[in-house]
Design an enzyme around this catalytic site. Structure first.
Site, mmCIF file in Angstrom:
data_model
loop_
_atom_site.group_PDB
_atom_site.id
_atom_site.type_symbol
_atom_site.label_atom_id
_atom_site.label_comp_id
_atom_site.label_asym_id
_atom_site.label_seq_id
_atom_site.Cartn_x
_atom_site.Cartn_y
_atom_site.Cartn_z
ATOM 1 N N HIS A 151 -5.803 -10.666 10.091
ATOM 2 C CA HIS A 151 -5.127 -9.389 9.813
ATOM 3 C C HIS A 151 -5.103 -8.603 11.128
ATOM 4 O O HIS A 151 -6.140 -8.491 11.799
ATOM 5 C CB HIS A 151 -5.885 -8.605 8.731
ATOM 6 C CG HIS A 151 -5.416 -7.189 8.616
ATOM 7 N ND1 HIS A 151 -4.111 -6.874 8.323
ATOM 8 C CD2 HIS A 151 -6.059 -5.996 8.815
ATOM 9 C CE1 HIS A 151 -3.976 -5.544 8.309
ATOM 10 N NE2 HIS A 151 -5.139 -4.995 8.613
ATOM 11 N N GLU B 70 0.853 -1.204 0.000
ATOM 12 C CA GLU B 70 0.000 0.000 0.000
ATOM 13 C C GLU B 70 0.880 1.243 0.000
ATOM 14 O O GLU B 70 0.405 2.346 0.185
ATOM 15 C CB GLU B 70 -0.862 0.046 1.270
ATOM 16 C CG GLU B 70 -1.828 -1.075 1.397
ATOM 17 C CD GLU B 70 -2.677 -0.930 2.643
ATOM 18 O OE1 GLU B 70 -3.290 0.136 2.847
ATOM 19 O OE2 GLU B 70 -2.716 -1.891 3.431
ATOM 20 N N CYS C 5 -4.676 -4.060 2.707
ATOM 21 C CA CYS C 5 -3.888 -5.097 3.395
ATOM 22 C C CYS C 5 -4.182 -6.508 2.910
ATOM 23 O O CYS C 5 -3.423 -7.429 3.206
ATOM 24 C CB CYS C 5 -4.123 -5.028 4.901
ATOM 25 S SG CYS C 5 -3.895 -3.387 5.571
HETATM 26 N N1 CAA Z 1 -6.405 1.434 29.736
HETATM 27 C C1 CAA Z 1 -6.890 0.381 29.024
HETATM 28 N N2 CAA Z 1 -7.521 0.534 27.830
HETATM 29 C C2 CAA Z 1 -7.638 1.779 27.326
HETATM 30 C C3 CAA Z 1 -7.165 2.908 28.020
HETATM 31 C C4 CAA Z 1 -6.516 2.693 29.273
HETATM 32 N N3 CAA Z 1 -6.031 3.707 29.971
HETATM 33 N N4 CAA Z 1 -7.437 4.002 27.281
HETATM 34 C C5 CAA Z 1 -8.074 3.575 26.152
HETATM 35 N N5 CAA Z 1 -8.203 2.229 26.194
HETATM 36 C C6 CAA Z 1 -8.816 1.362 25.189
HETATM 37 C C7 CAA Z 1 -10.123 1.876 24.650
HETATM 38 O O1 CAA Z 1 -11.210 1.517 25.480
HETATM 39 C C8 CAA Z 1 -10.156 1.182 23.294
HETATM 40 O O2 CAA Z 1 -10.510 -0.179 23.453
HETATM 41 P P1 CAA Z 1 -11.978 -0.672 23.016
HETATM 42 O O3 CAA Z 1 -12.126 -0.358 21.540
HETATM 43 O O4 CAA Z 1 -11.950 -2.150 23.264
HETATM 44 O O5 CAA Z 1 -12.955 0.067 23.854
HETATM 45 C C9 CAA Z 1 -8.682 1.173 22.877
HETATM 46 O O6 CAA Z 1 -7.936 1.351 24.058
HETATM 47 C C10 CAA Z 1 -8.280 2.279 21.885
HETATM 48 O O7 CAA Z 1 -8.673 3.503 22.473
HETATM 49 P P2 CAA Z 1 -9.445 4.587 21.597
HETATM 50 O O8 CAA Z 1 -10.582 3.921 20.856
HETATM 51 O O9 CAA Z 1 -9.755 5.754 22.419
HETATM 52 O O10 CAA Z 1 -8.275 4.917 20.554
HETATM 53 P P3 CAA Z 1 -8.248 6.002 19.418
HETATM 54 O O11 CAA Z 1 -9.614 6.483 19.074
HETATM 55 O O12 CAA Z 1 -7.213 7.000 19.743
HETATM 56 O O13 CAA Z 1 -7.678 5.152 18.190
HETATM 57 C C11 CAA Z 1 -8.168 3.766 16.334
HETATM 58 C C12 CAA Z 1 -8.108 3.870 17.849
HETATM 59 C C13 CAA Z 1 -9.363 4.557 15.802
HETATM 60 C C14 CAA Z 1 -8.320 2.311 15.918
HETATM 61 C C15 CAA Z 1 -6.871 4.354 15.710
HETATM 62 O O14 CAA Z 1 -5.749 3.677 16.208
HETATM 63 C C16 CAA Z 1 -6.858 4.307 14.202
HETATM 64 O O15 CAA Z 1 -7.440 5.131 13.516
HETATM 65 N N6 CAA Z 1 -6.105 3.333 13.617
HETATM 66 C C17 CAA Z 1 -5.970 3.188 12.187
HETATM 67 C C18 CAA Z 1 -7.151 2.490 11.545
HETATM 68 C C19 CAA Z 1 -7.192 1.026 11.911
HETATM 69 O O16 CAA Z 1 -6.202 0.405 12.225
HETATM 70 N N7 CAA Z 1 -8.388 0.439 11.786
HETATM 71 C C20 CAA Z 1 -8.548 -0.984 12.031
HETATM 72 C C21 CAA Z 1 -9.529 -1.619 11.069
HETATM 73 S S1 CAA Z 1 -9.059 -1.201 9.384
HETATM 74 C C22 CAA Z 1 -7.794 -2.297 8.987
HETATM 75 O O17 CAA Z 1 -7.617 -3.288 9.641
HETATM 76 C C23 CAA Z 1 -6.924 -1.956 7.804
HETATM 77 C C24 CAA Z 1 -5.616 -1.446 8.294
HETATM 78 O O18 CAA Z 1 -4.675 -2.211 8.469
HETATM 79 C C25 CAA Z 1 -5.478 -0.020 8.542
#
Ligand code: CAA
Length: 445
Positions: free
Chosen positions: A244, A83, A120
């Site tokens: 994945h 990618e 991916c």
């Molecule tokens: N202790 C324990 N857990 C904690 C915590 C703490 N202090 N603070 C936060 N968490 C948990 C949250 O509860 C959450 O878990 P759950 O979803 O189980 O509730 C987790 O940690 C992540 O926290 P946030 O949701 O607040 O994190 P965020 O909003 O900052 O980011 C994300 C998460 C949106 C996935 C971001 O990392 C992102 O955009 N990533 C890129 C996109 C991605 O990877 N998507 C996955 C599907 S797409 C795919 O698979 C293709 C690819 O490769 C990209």
């Protein structure tokens, strides 16, 4: 029927690493547990300034070819899944072949080369292409080299920044393979989605929360489609289920969904019913919202049961050990997960020959693919030969300021001169641009 599948695997990680709880979290003002417990990540891999998708892919491929005593004549096909391509016309496989030809006698003049794109899932699609080419009898006794290579960088400040990674997985696809045979049966879940994309831009546009929902929805459809040809899947059938892995927390959600699906209408569901009730059935609800709420409540209870925890710890968790240390490698990620699983089996002395894996690949945009794999007799020697732990331990640990510099150095919009952090040896390195703006590479002793 001749068995076709993965005959050899090699992994090449970017030479730098960023510690998420210790280096990244404090600057972001976040609780380190968000990274370690929430996302499930400890460190990510980054490319040094002389590394990119070509060097990492060529280095993984060279290790594989050297170890198996292969020459270019043994390879009839080179497919690169990525990618992170930097050229809309000339495929990365030609650059990688050019690198390899610097160090071997002979050339890849009669090998078919290409580049696969579907986020991916493209690494798995490249394996498919190789499988079909061999099964069709067009390979003339030669094997295919599939290389999944990515620098998975996000824009600074994007929530995805925590899930970055860089590395390559090279796989040899051949008849009578040593590692795994692929099932003919496959399932797909595919829809036009706008969750994660790179419309002619280096860093992705991401709707993070939506991307997670799309991942789960397409994965579920792929499983149902797979079952329509292969029959019902059951939790006892599979030794490991590599998914994945954009970050391990995503797989935690996929694993729970998969378990719920596989135990539905089985004795296991009945066994659990005394404690958590039976799974809600859509037909018993007046509205979709009520049904969804009931499902969520059931899943919350299910994940706390001893049965689920034991299964998750045995079948899913071992697939995540490398991802925790390298982050997301996009096209390579599911292949890293399979390798983690087999590495776990090797380290714990598990007998794996003849055992089944269920492999769930996913690409944003979006498509999931599911197939089964049967582990072959030579798997142990192949896994023993990996030096991935040594590579990971040898990475240079970046402080935050250095991380910012490395991110800038790999940003195509910026012109940054930066000294390398590590000393390359016995590997391909990026040396600059040629007269037509092509990228140039050299092998350094
Ligand atoms: N202790 C324990 N857990 C904690 C915590 C703490 N202090 N603070 C936060 N968490 C948990 C949250 O509860 C959450 O878990 P759950 O979803 O189980 O509730 C987790 O940690 C992540 O926290 P946030 O949701 O607040 O994190 P965020 O909003 O900052 O980011 C994300 C998460 C949106 C996935 C971001 O990392 C992102 O955009 N990533 C890129 C996109 C991605 O990877 N998507 C996955 C599907 S797409 C795919 O698979 C293709 C690819 O490769 C990209």
């Amino acid at each position: 029927m001749t068995a076709v599948g993965i005959d050899a695997i090699e992994i090449w990680t970017g030479k730098l690493t960023l510690n998420l709880p210790e280096t990244f979290a404090p600057v972001k003002g976040e609780d380190p547990a968000k990274y370690t417990k929430g996302l499930g990540l400890e460190t990510s891999s980054f490319p040094d300034v002389y590394e990119d998708i070509v060097t990492m892919g060529a280095n993984a491929a060279k290790r594989l070819m050297d170890r198996r005593g292969l020459t270019p004549d043994d390879i009839g096909r080179i497919d690169v899944a990525t990618e992170s391509a930097f050229d809309n016309s000339k495929p990365v496989s030609t650059y990688i072949a050019g690198c390899l030809e610097q160090t071997y006698e002979g050339d890849f003049r009669h090998a078919n080369k290409g580049e696969r794109k579907f986020a991916c899932v493209a690494g798995t699609q490249s394996i498919d292409d190789a499988y079909n080419w061999i099964k069709a009898g067009r390979n003339r006794g030669r094997a295919a080299l599939v290389i999944a290579t990515d620098t998975a960088l996000y824009a600074r400040g994007d929530p995805g920044e925590a899930t970055q990674g860089a590395g390559a997985v090279a796989m040899l696809i051949d008849e009578e393979p040593s590692v795994v045979e692929l099932s003919t049966e496959q399932g797909y879940g595919s829809m036009d989605e706008t969750d994660f994309l790179k419309p002619n831009q280096q860093f992705p546009s991401v709707d993070g929360k939506r991307s997670m929902q799309v991942y789960l929805a397409r994965m579920r459809e792929a499983l149902e489609d797979y079952e329509s040809v292969a029959g019902r899947t059951k939790v006892e059938d599979f030794e490991y289920i590599p998914f994945h892995t954009p970050f391990p927390g995503m797989v935690r959600k996929a694993g729970l969904l998969g378990y719920r699906h596989m135990i539905r209408d089985t004795e296991k569901e009945d066994e659990l019913a005394d404690r958590i009730g039976r799974q809600p059935r859509e037909a018993d609800f007046d509205s979709w919202d009520d049904y969804e709420e009931a499902i969520r409540a059931y899943m919350d209870d299910l994940k706390e049961t001893d049965e689920y925890r034991e299964w998750y710890g045995r079948v899913i968790d071992p697939t995540l050990s490398l991802a925790r240390r390298v982050g997301n490698w996009y096209t390579g990620s599911v292949h890293v997960a399979r390798t983690s699983a087999l590495k776990h089996a090797y380290e714990t002395g598990k007998a794996m020959t003849g055992k089944q894996l269920l492999v769930g690949s996913y690409g944003s945009g979006a498509q999931a693919e599911i197939h089964a794999e049967t582990v072959r007799e030579g798997w142990r020697d192949e896994i023993e030969a990996l030096n991935v732990d040594e590579q990971l331990a040898g990475r240079y640990d970046l402080d935050f300021e250095e991380y910012e510099q490395v991110h800038d150095a790999h940003n195509h919009e910026k012109d940054v001169e930066l000294e390398e952090f590590t000393q390359p040896a016995n590997e391909f390195v990026f040396t600059g641009w040629g007269r037509m703006n092509e990228r140039k590479y050299e092998y350094v002793e």
